[in-house]
Design a protein around this motif. Structure first.
Motif, PDB file in Angstrom:
ATOM      1  N   LYS A 230       2.868   7.378 -14.897  1.00 40.56           N
ATOM      2  CA  LYS A 230       1.737   8.236 -14.525  1.00 40.56           C
ATOM      3  C   LYS A 230       0.557   7.410 -14.029  1.00 40.56           C
ATOM      4  CE  LYS A 230       2.656  12.191 -17.558  1.00 40.56           C
ATOM      5  NZ  LYS A 230       2.182  12.949 -18.728  1.00 40.56           N
ATOM      6  N   GLN A 231       0.310   6.270 -14.698  1.00 38.64           N
ATOM      7  CA  GLN A 231      -0.793   5.400 -14.250  1.00 38.64           C
ATOM      8  C   GLN A 231      -0.519   4.851 -12.851  1.00 38.64           C
ATOM      9  OE1 GLN A 231      -1.062   2.488 -17.381  1.00 38.64           O
ATOM     10  NE2 GLN A 231      -2.614   3.653 -18.537  1.00 38.64           N
ATOM     11  N   LEU A 232       0.734   4.439 -12.607  1.00 44.01           N
ATOM     12  CA  LEU A 232       1.087   3.928 -11.266  1.00 44.01           C
ATOM     13  C   LEU A 232       0.965   5.025 -10.220  1.00 44.01           C
ATOM     14  CD1 LEU A 232       4.156   1.681 -12.193  1.00 44.01           C
ATOM     15  CD2 LEU A 232       1.918   0.894 -11.347  1.00 44.01           C
ATOM     16  N   ARG A 233       1.413   6.232 -10.545  1.00 40.31           N
ATOM     17  CA  ARG A 233       1.290   7.357  -9.602  1.00 40.31           C
ATOM     18  C   ARG A 233      -0.164   7.620  -9.251  1.00 40.31           C
ATOM     19  NH1 ARG A 233       2.320  12.894 -12.262  1.00 40.31           N
ATOM     20  NH2 ARG A 233       0.232  12.282 -13.017  1.00 40.31           N
ATOM     21  N   ASP A 234      -0.989   7.641 -10.240  1.00 40.48           N
ATOM     22  CA  ASP A 234      -2.408   7.901  -9.995  1.00 40.48           C
ATOM     23  C   ASP A 234      -3.041   6.769  -9.165  1.00 40.48           C
ATOM     24  OD1 ASP A 234      -2.127  10.196 -11.470  1.00 40.48           O
ATOM     25  OD2 ASP A 234      -2.964   9.347 -13.332  1.00 40.48           O
ATOM     26  N   ALA A 235      -2.599   5.516  -9.459  1.00 40.11           N
ATOM     27  CA  ALA A 235      -3.148   4.370  -8.702  1.00 40.11           C
ATOM     28  C   ALA A 235      -2.735   4.442  -7.235  1.00 40.11           C
ATOM     29  CB  ALA A 235      -2.664   3.072  -9.334  1.00 40.11           C
ATOM     30  N   ILE A 236      -1.486   4.831  -6.956  1.00 39.58           N
ATOM     31  CA  ILE A 236      -1.006   4.941  -5.562  1.00 39.58           C
ATOM     32  C   ILE A 236      -1.804   5.993  -4.819  1.00 39.58           C
ATOM     33  CG2 ILE A 236       0.970   5.699  -4.163  1.00 39.58           C
ATOM     34  CD1 ILE A 236       2.779   4.375  -6.248  1.00 39.58           C
ATOM     35  N   GLN A 237      -2.017   7.133  -5.475  1.00 38.39           N
ATOM     36  CA  GLN A 237      -2.790   8.189  -4.823  1.00 38.39           C
ATOM     37  C   GLN A 237      -4.215   7.737  -4.526  1.00 38.39           C
ATOM     38  OE1 GLN A 237      -2.489  11.491  -7.492  1.00 38.39           O
ATOM     39  NE2 GLN A 237      -0.367  12.023  -6.874  1.00 38.39           N
ATOM     40  N   ASP A 238      -4.724   6.863  -5.389  1.00 38.75           N
ATOM     41  CA  ASP A 238      -6.120   6.434  -5.215  1.00 38.75           C
ATOM     42  C   ASP A 238      -6.275   5.448  -4.056  1.00 38.75           C
ATOM     43  OD1 ASP A 238      -8.850   6.458  -6.088  1.00 38.75           O
ATOM     44  OD2 ASP A 238      -8.511   4.434  -6.883  1.00 38.75           O
ATOM     45  N   ILE A 239      -5.213   4.623  -3.795  1.00 38.60           N
ATOM     46  CA  ILE A 239      -5.365   3.595  -2.754  1.00 38.60           C
ATOM     47  C   ILE A 239      -4.631   3.961  -1.455  1.00 38.60           C
ATOM     48  CG2 ILE A 239      -5.552   1.793  -4.523  1.00 38.60           C
ATOM     49  CD1 ILE A 239      -2.675   0.990  -3.834  1.00 38.60           C
ATOM     50  N   SER A 240      -3.997   5.132  -1.425  1.00 39.00           N
ATOM     51  CA  SER A 240      -3.164   5.479  -0.261  1.00 39.00           C
ATOM     52  C   SER A 240      -3.960   5.570   1.045  1.00 39.00           C
ATOM     53  CB  SER A 240      -2.445   6.809  -0.519  1.00 39.00           C
ATOM     54  OG  SER A 240      -3.401   7.844  -0.738  1.00 39.00           O
ATOM     55  N   ASP A 241      -5.230   5.906   1.021  1.00 38.04           N
ATOM     56  CA  ASP A 241      -6.035   6.042   2.236  1.00 38.04           C
ATOM     57  C   ASP A 241      -7.162   5.028   2.300  1.00 38.04           C
ATOM     58  OD1 ASP A 241      -7.424   6.995   0.114  1.00 38.04           O
ATOM     59  OD2 ASP A 241      -8.078   8.868   1.054  1.00 38.04           O
ATOM     60  N   LYS A 242      -6.987   3.950   1.538  1.00 38.28           N
ATOM     61  CA  LYS A 242      -8.051   2.952   1.491  1.00 38.28           C
ATOM     62  C   LYS A 242      -7.685   1.693   2.295  1.00 38.28           C
ATOM     63  CE  LYS A 242     -10.699   4.871  -1.913  1.00 38.28           C
ATOM     64  NZ  LYS A 242      -9.967   6.088  -2.126  1.00 38.28           N
ATOM     65  N   SER A 243      -6.527   1.587   2.868  1.00 38.22           N
ATOM     66  CA  SER A 243      -6.079   0.438   3.688  1.00 38.22           C
ATOM     67  C   SER A 243      -6.207  -0.882   2.922  1.00 38.22           C
ATOM     68  CB  SER A 243      -6.889   0.353   5.014  1.00 38.22           C
ATOM     69  OG  SER A 243      -6.691   1.521   5.783  1.00 38.22           O
ATOM     70  N   LYS A 244      -5.819  -0.815   1.625  1.00 39.13           N
ATOM     71  CA  LYS A 244      -5.857  -2.025   0.794  1.00 39.13           C
ATOM     72  C   LYS A 244      -4.440  -2.573   0.740  1.00 39.13           C
ATOM     73  CE  LYS A 244     -10.221  -1.808  -0.648  1.00 39.13           C
ATOM     74  NZ  LYS A 244     -11.195  -2.879  -0.471  1.00 39.13           N
ATOM     75  N   LEU A 245      -4.137  -3.477   1.670  1.00 40.47           N
ATOM     76  CA  LEU A 245      -2.756  -3.931   1.792  1.00 40.47           C
ATOM     77  C   LEU A 245      -2.284  -4.703   0.574  1.00 40.47           C
ATOM     78  CD1 LEU A 245      -2.801  -5.055   5.552  1.00 40.47           C
ATOM     79  CD2 LEU A 245      -1.897  -2.948   4.576  1.00 40.47           C
ATOM     80  N   GLU A 246      -3.112  -5.544   0.065  1.00 38.63           N
ATOM     81  CA  GLU A 246      -2.701  -6.353  -1.099  1.00 38.63           C
ATOM     82  C   GLU A 246      -2.441  -5.452  -2.312  1.00 38.63           C
ATOM     83  OE1 GLU A 246      -5.499  -9.385  -1.874  1.00 38.63           O
ATOM     84  OE2 GLU A 246      -5.158 -10.432   0.041  1.00 38.63           O
ATOM     85  N   LEU A 247      -3.364  -4.512  -2.527  1.00 38.14           N
ATOM     86  CA  LEU A 247      -3.187  -3.596  -3.669  1.00 38.14           C
ATOM     87  C   LEU A 247      -1.954  -2.730  -3.454  1.00 38.14           C
ATOM     88  CD1 LEU A 247      -6.865  -2.431  -4.408  1.00 38.14           C
ATOM     89  CD2 LEU A 247      -5.457  -4.025  -5.740  1.00 38.14           C
TER      90      LEU A 247
END
Length: 585
Positions: free
Chosen positions: A233-250
């Motif tokens: 659940k934490q990983l899912r929430d993290a993916i949703q948070d960075i999906s439109d932020k163009s943070k390639l490393e993250l």
């Protein structure tokens, strides 16, 4: 064949003189007296003092004066010449009555069978007999020695009474053995229950251990599921948070972590793909029930016959073989011991009441203290109730608290039972067949075992300690009471009436009384320097033996008890840390 005419059968049938009398039957003793005939005609019951053979009448002292004036030639016989009075009709009827045909009188005697008989007996049973005669003819020329017969009857009555006493003692003895074995049966049941309880506890522990083990495995899986779910659940929430932020490393890190966690989860799911419900099943050992159901009982019931030791001679003199002392003081005692009551149980344990230290002490067969119980009030008396239970009288701590405390001996420990509250001071206590006898320093009371008041059996209110120590005979027909201040020993019947009052210079200040299973009476007491332990005869009429005095170490004896298991007399003292054990024979 013997034949009789009716006239000969009736001959002598009218031999009973007519006279007035009253008759009283009491038990098996026939007590008769005569009433004044003149007074009886006036419907007055007045005892006769004279009998006139000429008038065939009885007279009281008043009526005989008038009789003597009217009949100067008559010579009335007073009670000093009762041999000239007629036989009482009650006695005559009793002797003449046929034992078989109650309404018929005995008139004949059959020599062939040596039997008395009435007319019915003669016709039905003795008509073929050759030697049947009228009693009136039979007694002609024969002398009767009634005095010798009376002596024989007296001897037989004494033998019958002795047999009756022994049989009554046998009833008490078998009842006592029954009570003891009943206790053994109950103890056997307790042991079986204890063994079954142990087996049950082991089975329950094994099942509990199995439950814990199974639950621990499932709980581990549950915990892992919760952890994987939280991490995914934490990983899912993290993916949703960075999906439109163009943070390639993250994004790269998130992808790697997600793939690793997904792989871990899939492996865990694969390992636990076979879901199953785990349950616990108990399979009873039917052999236990089958074995118990085959048993007919806890053991075998047997009976044996043996002579009643000592029952034939309750006045057998006790001889002293030696004396020993045993210290009964314990570390918690703050005062010098005051042993005011002693009791010996069937299994040999000895209990003593220590009034000064307000406790009850349990001694083993070597007279060593193994357990004790501390009372809130002051304990005074004690008696055996069952083979494992005693009753102790208590007073206080408040002045209005008086009670009987029941105590059970279980595995060398004293276990408190029920209490019976009383409305009076309670000192000594005795028990016999469901009845409790309790003294109050000036009265003797009877209660049931449940505490129900029955009666005040005896009272002597003039002074203190006039009804002090008490004991009951083995058969329960006598109660022994000490009167401390008036230097007496009383023997009471079961109804409380005084049978004997024993006084003797040797019995000054009696403090304790005990009756052995053989009926021997032991008394202790005295004041310095005249302390004593003595044996009285069972009827309380004389001293049989002096067992110990001040010179023998019997200083201020206060309680006494016979130990039938060791043939010893146990003596408790006032203000002494030791008890004395007297070896007796």
């Amino acid at each position: 064949m013997a034949t009789f005419s009716q006239s000969s059968l009736d001959k002598g049938s009218d031999i009973t003189k007519s006279f007035s009398q009253s008759n009283i039957d009491k038990g098996s003793d026939m007590i008769q007296d005569f009433l004044c005939s003149t007074c009886e005609e006036k419907k007055l019951d007045k005892m006769a003092d004279f009998y006139c053979e000429s008038c065939l009448k009885f007279y009281c002292g008043k009526c005989v004066n008038m009789h003597n004036k009217l009949f100067t030639k008559h010579t009335p016989y007073g009670r000093g010449a009762m041999k000239k009075w007629p036989v009482a009709k009650k006695v005559e009827d009793f002797l003449l009555k046929c034992d078989i045909h109650k309404e018929e009188s005995l008139k004949m005697y059959c020599d062939d069978h040596s039997e008395l008989c009435c007319t019915n007996c003669a016709f039905l049973k003795h008509r073929l007999c050759q030697k049947v005669a009228l009693i009136s003819d039979k007694v002609k020329g024969q002398s009767t020695d009634l005095q010798k017969l009376s002596v024989s009857i007296k001897t037989i009555l004494e033998e019958i009474k002795k047999l009756q006493d022994n049989q009554e003692a046998s009833i008490q003895y078998v009842q006592s053995s029954y009570d003891k074995q009943l206790h053994t049966i109950q103890k056997t049941r307790q042991n079986i229950n204890s063994a079954l309880d142990t087996i049950e506890q082991k089975t329950l522990k094994e099942m509990k251990d199995t439950l814990t083990k199974l639950q621990a495995s499932s709980k581990s899986d549950v915990d892992k599921c919760n952890r994987l779910r939280d991490e995914l659940k934490q990983l899912r929430d993290a993916i949703q948070d960075i999906s439109d932020k163009s943070k390639l490393e993250l994004s790269f890190i998130a992808i790697r972590k997600c793939k690793d966690k997904i792989q871990q989860s899939e492996t865990f799911l694969k390992e636990n793909s076979l879901q199953a419900k785990v349950s616990i099943t108990f399979l009873p050992n039917h052999e236990i029930v089958q074995y118990l159901s085959k048993l007919s009982g806890f053991g075998q019931i047997e009976h044996s016959t043996q002579p009643l030791m000592g029952q034939e001679d309750p006045n057998k003199v006790i001889t002293v073989q030696g004396k020993f002392e045993h210290n009964v003081k314990i570390s918690s005692d703050k005062e010098v011991c005051y042993i005011c009551a002693i009791c010996v149980l069937p299994e040999g344990q000895v209990l003593v009441v220590d009034n000064n230290n307000a406790n009850i002490k349990l001694l083993d067969q070597q007279y060593q203290v193994v357990s004790h119980w501390s009372a809130t009030g002051n304990p005074a008396g004690m008696c055996e109730i069952t083979p494992s239970e005693v009753a102790v009288t208590l007073n206080g701590p408040d002045t209005n608290i008086h009670e009987v405390q029941f105590i059970t001996v279980n595995n060398r420990q004293l276990v408190m039972g029920k209490k019976l509250p009383l409305q009076h001071e309670c000192r000594s206590i005795a028990f016999h067949q469901g009845d409790l006898y309790i003294t109050s320093s000036n009265a003797l009371f009877m209660y049931t075992l449940s505490g129900k008041f029955v009666s005040k059996m005896y009272e002597e209110p003039s002074g203190d300690l006039t009804v002090d120590s008490c004991a009951v005979s083995p058969t329960g027909d006598k109660l022994y009471i000490t009167n401390y201040n008036k230097h007496k020993l009383l023997i009471l019947a079961r109804d409380g009436s005084v049978l004997v009052t024993f006084t003797d210079p040797a019995l000054a200040w009696p403090t304790g009384v005990n009756v052995t299973p053989s009926g021997q009476v032991l008394v202790c007491g005295g004041r310095y320097p005249n302390y004593y332990i003595i044996q009285l005869d069972s009827e309380g009429r004389r001293e049989l033996a002096t067992l110990a005095t001040e010179k023998d170490g019997a200083s201020c004896p206060w309680s006494i008890c016979y130990n039938r298991h060791t043939s010893c007399i146990i003596v408790g003292f006032a203000n002494n840390n030791s008890i004395q054990v007297i070896k007796a024979q």
